[in-house]
Design an enzyme around this catalytic site. Structure first.
Site, PDB file in Angstrom:
ATOM      1  N   SER A 131      34.232  68.326  86.528  1.00 31.59           N
ATOM      2  CA  SER A 131      32.960  67.623  86.298  1.00 31.59           C
ATOM      3  C   SER A 131      32.221  68.341  85.183  1.00 31.59           C
ATOM      4  CB  SER A 131      32.108  67.657  87.574  1.00 31.59           C
ATOM      5  OG  SER A 131      30.779  67.250  87.291  1.00 31.59           O
ATOM      6  N   TYR A 144      27.862  72.342  94.498  1.00 36.14           N
ATOM      7  CA  TYR A 144      28.803  71.377  93.891  1.00 36.14           C
ATOM      8  C   TYR A 144      29.274  71.903  92.536  1.00 36.14           C
ATOM      9  CZ  TYR A 144      30.630  67.112  91.745  1.00 36.14           C
ATOM     10  OH  TYR A 144      31.425  66.198  91.096  1.00 36.14           O
TER      11      TYR A 144
HETATM   12  N1  LIG Z   1      31.187  59.663  90.183  1.00 35.55           N
HETATM   13  C1  LIG Z   1      30.720  60.608  89.375  1.00 35.55           C
HETATM   14  O1  LIG Z   1      29.639  60.459  88.792  1.00 35.55           O
HETATM   15  C2  LIG Z   1      31.529  61.858  89.143  1.00 35.55           C
HETATM   16  C3  LIG Z   1      31.098  62.728  88.129  1.00 35.55           C
HETATM   17  C4  LIG Z   1      31.842  63.894  87.882  1.00 35.55           C
HETATM   18  C5  LIG Z   1      32.965  64.164  88.635  1.00 35.55           C
HETATM   19  N2  LIG Z   1      33.334  63.293  89.633  1.00 35.55           N
HETATM   20  C6  LIG Z   1      34.528  63.649  90.403  1.00 35.55           C
HETATM   21  O2  LIG Z   1      35.426  62.560  90.418  1.00 35.55           O
HETATM   22  C7  LIG Z   1      36.240  62.648  91.602  1.00 35.55           C
HETATM   23  C8  LIG Z   1      36.309  61.291  92.243  1.00 35.55           C
HETATM   24  O3  LIG Z   1      34.995  60.872  92.499  1.00 35.55           O
HETATM   25  P1  LIG Z   1      34.574  59.325  92.554  1.00 35.55           P
HETATM   26  O4  LIG Z   1      33.397  59.178  91.679  1.00 35.55           O
HETATM   27  O5  LIG Z   1      35.750  58.445  92.378  1.00 35.55           O
HETATM   28  O6  LIG Z   1      34.040  59.302  94.060  1.00 35.55           O
HETATM   29  P2  LIG Z   1      34.318  58.326  95.292  1.00 35.55           P
HETATM   30  O7  LIG Z   1      33.386  58.810  96.359  1.00 35.55           O
HETATM   31  O8  LIG Z   1      34.238  56.904  94.862  1.00 35.55           O
HETATM   32  O9  LIG Z   1      35.825  58.658  95.672  1.00 35.55           O
HETATM   33  C9  LIG Z   1      36.184  59.885  96.245  1.00 35.55           C
HETATM   34  C10 LIG Z   1      37.271  59.637  97.254  1.00 35.55           C
HETATM   35  O10 LIG Z   1      37.651  60.917  97.798  1.00 35.55           O
HETATM   36  C11 LIG Z   1      37.798  60.759  99.191  1.00 35.55           C
HETATM   37  N3  LIG Z   1      37.620  62.029  99.869  1.00 35.55           N
HETATM   38  C12 LIG Z   1      36.483  62.757  99.962  1.00 35.55           C
HETATM   39  N4  LIG Z   1      36.690  63.824 100.744  1.00 35.55           N
HETATM   40  C13 LIG Z   1      37.973  63.771 101.139  1.00 35.55           C
HETATM   41  C14 LIG Z   1      38.772  64.588 101.980  1.00 35.55           C
HETATM   42  N5  LIG Z   1      38.269  65.667 102.584  1.00 35.55           N
HETATM   43  N6  LIG Z   1      40.070  64.246 102.177  1.00 35.55           N
HETATM   44  C15 LIG Z   1      40.595  63.140 101.574  1.00 35.55           C
HETATM   45  N7  LIG Z   1      39.873  62.315 100.806  1.00 35.55           N
HETATM   46  C16 LIG Z   1      38.575  62.628 100.583  1.00 35.55           C
HETATM   47  C17 LIG Z   1      36.733  59.749  99.592  1.00 35.55           C
HETATM   48  O11 LIG Z   1      37.017  59.141 100.853  1.00 35.55           O
HETATM   49  C18 LIG Z   1      36.792  58.771  98.423  1.00 35.55           C
HETATM   50  O12 LIG Z   1      37.697  57.716  98.652  1.00 35.55           O
HETATM   51  C19 LIG Z   1      35.618  63.752  92.458  1.00 35.55           C
HETATM   52  O13 LIG Z   1      36.371  64.931  92.273  1.00 35.55           O
HETATM   53  C20 LIG Z   1      34.236  63.946  91.857  1.00 35.55           C
HETATM   54  O14 LIG Z   1      33.748  65.268  92.028  1.00 35.55           O
HETATM   55  C21 LIG Z   1      32.655  62.148  89.890  1.00 35.55           C
END
Ligand SMILES: NC(=O)c1ccc[n+]([C@@H]2O[C@H](COP(=O)([O-])OP(=O)(O)OC[C@H]3O[C@@H](n4cnc5c(N)ncnc54)[C@H](O)[C@@H]3O)[C@@H](O)[C@H]2O)c1
Length: 243
Positions: A131, A144
């Site tokens: 991130s 985080y």
């Molecule tokens: N959305 C943003 O703005 C953003 C920004 C920077 C980084 N990220 C990173 O992108 C990645 C994906 O995020 P996203 O935006 O698609 O979020 P999201 O919440 O849409 O998807 C995350 C998925 O991970 C699953 N998950 C969470 N904890 C878990 C666990 N303990 N075991 C198995 N599955 C688990 C959730 O059920 C979900 O389906 C993450 O690593 C997040 O830190 C997201």
């Protein structure tokens, strides 16, 4: 030759789009998520969904074994599952700290450790989802941000340690992405619309990235198109860290 991948956090958001893109590129995929919604991705012989908590001790070994037994090889690990926590340090408990590292960091290390011997055989790749919070300071995300900083450094470390064995290790660093990920934190704000406007204002592109834009960067880092790239943290952030 059919390539095979493991993707965590695959039920929705970025992870789901990674599975769709990999499937389009001819990969067979084990798709892991704690949410049973991951079952929607099932496709006979191509996508094997597993409902599992990445933080559980048995999960990384079981998932990697499933991929190698089912598909006979492992070419790619996408460590993508994570939870968000927006909380300033004085409101952050020890339990908050431990729980976030247990979900966001420890499984990334343990999945990598389970997968690397197989990836060395296939001369494969790891792509981690970091991130911008792991690269620059972002207010009120202390733990985080620490978890994402740990992923950045794990990426560089494994890239250096495994390059000679033919394994590439990279990460993407998304800015705000239009998924459900931060909505809950934002909806707890006194003025969620104003909070969203601040977020968008911090991104020169003036909008959130789409999950597919991040997925495409992940698939690029897994492909021969990026054969010369390892240890790189590729920002997909609409210019956030360039400011
Ligand atoms: N959305 C943003 O703005 C953003 C920004 C920077 C980084 N990220 C990173 O992108 C990645 C994906 O995020 P996203 O935006 O698609 O979020 P999201 O919440 O849409 O998807 C995350 C998925 O991970 C699953 N998950 C969470 N904890 C878990 C666990 N303990 N075991 C198995 N599955 C688990 C959730 O059920 C979900 O389906 C993450 O690593 C997040 O830190 C997201």
């Amino acid at each position: 030759m059919k390539l095979s991948a493991v993707v965590t956090g695959a039920a929705r958001g970025i992870g789901r789009d990674v599975v769709v893109r990999l499937r389009g590129a001819g990969y067979r995929v084990v798709a892991v998520d704690v949410s049973p919604a991951v079952a929607d991705l099932a496709e006979d012989g191509w996508v094997v969904p597993m409902t599992a908590d990445v933080a559980a001790d048995a999960t990384p070994g079981a998932v990697v074994e499933r991929a190698t037994v089912e598909f006979g090889r492992l070419d790619l690990l996408v460590n993508n599952a994570a939870r968000f926590l927006r909380r300033p340090i004085l409101e952050t408990s020890d339990d908050d700290f431990d729980a976030l590292f247990a979900t966001n960091v420890r499984p990334v290390f343990r999945f990598a450790r389970a997968a690397l011997p197989h990836l060395a055989r296939s001369r494969g790749c790891i792509v981690n989802t970091a991130s911008i919070s792991g690269l620059v300071g972002v207010p009120n995300q202390v733990v985080y941000a620490m978890t994402k900083g740990a992923i950045v450094q794990l990426t560089r470390q494994l890239a250096v340690e495994w390059a000679a064995r033919g394994v590439r290790v990279n990460a993407v660093a998304p800015g705000a992405v239009d998924t459900g990920f931060m909505d809950e934190a934002r909806s707890a704000d006194p003025d969620p619309a104003a909070s969203l406007a601040v977020t968008l204002g911090n991104h020169p592109i003036g909008r959130m990235s789409t999950p597919d834009e991040v997925a495409r960067a992940i698939v690029f880092l897994a492909s021969p198109e990026s054969a010369g790239i390892t240890g790189t943290i590729l920002s997909v952030d609409g210019g956030y860290v360039a400011r």
